[in-house]
Design a protein around this motif. Structure first.
Motif, PDB file in Angstrom:
ATOM      1  N   THR A  66       0.734  -1.720   0.280  1.00 35.95           N
ATOM      2  CA  THR A  66       0.261   0.254   0.429  1.00 35.95           C
ATOM      3  C   THR A  66       0.697   1.604   0.098  1.00 35.95           C
ATOM      4  N   GLY A  67       0.532   2.199  -0.165  1.00 32.88           N
ATOM      5  CA  GLY A  67       0.792   4.031  -0.316  1.00 32.88           C
ATOM      6  C   GLY A  67       1.273   4.006   0.981  1.00 32.88           C
ATOM      7  N   ILE A  68       0.617   3.996   2.401  1.00 31.11           N
ATOM      8  CA  ILE A  68       0.068   4.164   3.036  1.00 31.11           C
ATOM      9  C   ILE A  68       1.487   3.481   3.661  1.00 31.11           C
ATOM     10  N   GLY A  69       2.308   2.017   3.178  1.00 32.16           N
ATOM     11  CA  GLY A  69       3.293   1.201   3.681  1.00 32.16           C
ATOM     12  C   GLY A  69       4.657   1.748   3.407  1.00 32.16           C
ATOM     13  N   PHE A  70       4.468   2.405   2.265  1.00 35.25           N
ATOM     14  CA  PHE A  70       5.412   3.191   1.509  1.00 35.25           C
ATOM     15  C   PHE A  70       5.890   4.701   2.155  1.00 35.25           C
ATOM     16  N   ARG A  72       4.756   5.477   4.862  1.00 35.91           N
ATOM     17  CA  ARG A  72       6.203   5.659   6.875  1.00 35.91           C
ATOM     18  C   ARG A  72       7.529   4.909   6.002  1.00 35.91           C
ATOM     19  N   THR A  73       7.852   4.402   5.503  1.00 37.11           N
ATOM     20  CA  THR A  73       8.882   3.962   5.347  1.00 37.11           C
ATOM     21  C   THR A  73       9.710   5.254   4.560  1.00 37.11           C
ATOM     22  N   PRO A  79      11.306  13.427   7.189  1.00 38.24           N
ATOM     23  CA  PRO A  79       9.866  13.581   7.386  1.00 38.24           C
ATOM     24  C   PRO A  79       8.941  14.538   6.606  1.00 38.24           C
ATOM     25  N   ASP A  80       9.857  15.477   6.262  1.00 39.19           N
ATOM     26  CA  ASP A  80       9.491  16.451   5.741  1.00 39.19           C
ATOM     27  C   ASP A  80       9.514  16.495   3.776  1.00 39.19           C
ATOM     28  N   ALA A  98      -3.738   8.092   5.846  1.00 42.87           N
ATOM     29  CA  ALA A  98      -2.602   9.049   4.747  1.00 42.87           C
ATOM     30  C   ALA A  98      -2.081  10.164   5.715  1.00 42.87           C
ATOM     31  N   ILE A  99      -3.479  10.603   6.008  1.00 44.91           N
ATOM     32  CA  ILE A  99      -2.708  11.984   6.552  1.00 44.91           C
ATOM     33  C   ILE A  99      -2.379  11.941   8.475  1.00 44.91           C
ATOM     34  N   SER A 100      -3.055  10.573   8.788  1.00 46.83           N
ATOM     35  CA  SER A 100      -2.079  10.101  10.230  1.00 46.83           C
ATOM     36  C   SER A 100      -0.605   9.977   9.293  1.00 46.83           C
TER      37      SER A 100
END
Length: 489
Positions: A66-70, A72-73, A79-80, A98-100
């Motif tokens: 998922t893009g969410i896992g991507f 997080r990596t 971070p920015d 996603a926002i979280s």
């Protein structure tokens, strides 16, 4: 990759055909866009590790990932970095996740090109905010760095200490890996390191940097020296001017280099060379601040070099002053008086006064006899005009008047004034007394010879005539061919 004015986008999706179409549409939306593509999360991570991007656009569902896992990596590494989830599967839950997870924005795919216009706007806004934050962060970082360096320069006791501390502070600051300060060898034109700190690993021993126009002088180091300006290589792995040092630099992780001349009042004290761990590390603002920093360092080195030269000169003068075999006095003009500020051991022995007794007193009050005051004032005026004086004087010692050969040497001479004088004394009392005794004896001898009733001739061991009285000259015919007759008078 484009120049820093462009926007480099990495678009990640598991459908190659969609990526190709989307890239064409986005690049058509903005001239400054350059879109690179990656099929799937794994390839996307590889591309991010290899290149710098200004924004990532990612699908949500991609071949079991998922893009969410991507995201997080990515956030663990950066971070920015702007990240926009651009997905065909939309829901409030996905948007919230996603926002979280740190997504910059969330946008759902739609049929037609209008949504790409929205996406282009979102990318442009996100990148501008990201760059503005980076600029502010970099500005704060460099200002803090400059402040820390200036404080270190103020505390430094020597040029070498100042240079070493500057390199240490810079190399400890992100994104810099190495900093060194070097100066030009006038004979070879090689720029030799004086101080360094950071990730070096023998780099400075393995490279040669020169200030001439040869290949080893065409990089930032040589250019900064020759042209007296900040010179940079924003991407050392691609910069042909950096080729002589490329392999060694890349092996140590150096990706950008800036060289800063260290000068003050047209005098060059060398250069500061800084290596960064990322390309395009030195934008215009950072170069301006580095130029200001170079001037600050140049001024500090100038002041420390003057101080060290003065200290060396003072040490030599002190050694000469204190170890001189003759009496020496240092004096300074203070208002209407010429005051004693120091004397050496020989002065104490000859004059019989201790340092504590004479330092701070007026020379005229302590050493000059009443009948020598007028001559003393004349000597002062001449010395104040920068003139050196040698003469015979009488001076008052603890044991009474004695005669000296006096040498007055002004120091710290400017156009109108002097800082003070060194006065050297040579005691000639005994010598003058011997001369007076010899003159007295010669006068008695002449009187005796002139009053003898017979002629007398005095010769030295070489039979040269030294003296003859009038009676001899009256008795004999005086002729240069016969002998020289000196009449005493």
């Amino acid at each position: 990759m484009t120049e820093s004015a462009g926007i480099d986008i990495l678009h990640v999706d598991d459908e190659p055909e969609f990526l190709e179409v989307a890239a064409d549409i986005l690049e058509g939306e903005r001239e400054e866009f350059t879109v690179e593509t990656a099929v799937g999360v794994s390839e996307g991570l590889d591309r991010l590790a290899a290149d710098d991007f200004d924004c990532v656009v990612s699908d949500y569902e991609m071949s079991g990932e998922t893009g969410i896992g991507f995201l997080r990596t990515i956030r663990e590494r950066n971070p920015d970095l702007p990240f926009i989830l651009f997905t065909g599967k939309g829901s409030e839950e996905i948007a919230s996740d996603a926002i979280s997870a740190g997504a910059t924005d969330y946008l759902q795919k739609q049929i037609g090109s209008d949504q790409y216009t929205v996406l282009a706007n979102r990318i442009e806004n996100a990148v501008e905010q990201y760059r503005a934050k980076q600029r502010a962060t970099d500005l704060d970082r460099i200002r803090a760095l400059t402040s820390e360096i200036n404080q270190a320069l103020m505390r430094a006791d020597s040029r070498s200490q100042a240079e070493t501390r500057v390199c240490e502070i810079i190399s400890d600051s992100d994104p810099y890996l190495l900093a060194w300060i070097g100066e030009v060898d006038e004979d070879t034109q090689e720029i030799r390191p004086r101080a360094s700190a950071g990730v070096e690993d023998g780099y400075l021993d393995d490279i040669t940097v020169t200030a001439d126009a040869t290949p080893t002088g065409r990089g930032p180091g040589g250019t900064a020296i020759r042209e007296r300006r900040v010179a940079v290589s924003q991407n050392v792995s691609e910069d042909q001017q950096f080729k002589p040092w490329q392999a060694e630099a890349v092996a140590r992780g150096y990706q950008a280099v800036a060289a800063v001349p260290l000068d003050h009042q047209d005098r060059l004290y060398g250069e500061l060379v800084v290596y960064a761990n990322r390309p395009q590390a030195f934008d215009d603002r950072e170069q301006e601040l580095l130029a200001d920093l170079g001037r600050d360092i140049g001024y500090a080195i100038h002041a420390l070099a003057l101080e060290e030269d003065l200290h060396t000169q003072q040490t030599r003068q002190r050694a000469l002053f204190e170890n001189a075999p003759n009496p020496v006095m240092a004096g300074e003009e203070t208002g209407s008086a010429h005051r004693i500020v120091n004397v050496n051991d020989a002065f104490e022995e000859t004059f019989g006064y201790t340092r504590e007794e004479v330092i701070g007193t007026d020379v005229a009050e302590v050493l000059v006899p009443d009948d020598g005051r007028a001559a003393h004032e004349e000597f002062r005026e001449r010395a104040m005009a920068g003139e050196s004086i040698t003469t015979e004087v009488e001076r008052i010692t603890a044991d009474g008047p004695r005669e000296f050969l006096l040498h007055v040497i002004p120091y710290g001479v400017t156009d109108d004034t002097i800082e003070g004088t060194y006065v050297w004394y040579m005691d000639i009392t005994d010598r003058k007394e011997r001369k007076r005794e010899i003159d007295r004896q010669n006068s008695i001898l002449r009187t005796i010879l002139e009053n003898l009733p017979m002629g007398v001739l005095v010769e030295d061991t070489n039979r040269d005539v030294l003296m003859a009285n009038d009676q001899l000259c009256d008795t004999l015919i005086c002729s240069d061919e016969y002998f020289f007759c000196e009449r005493s008078s």
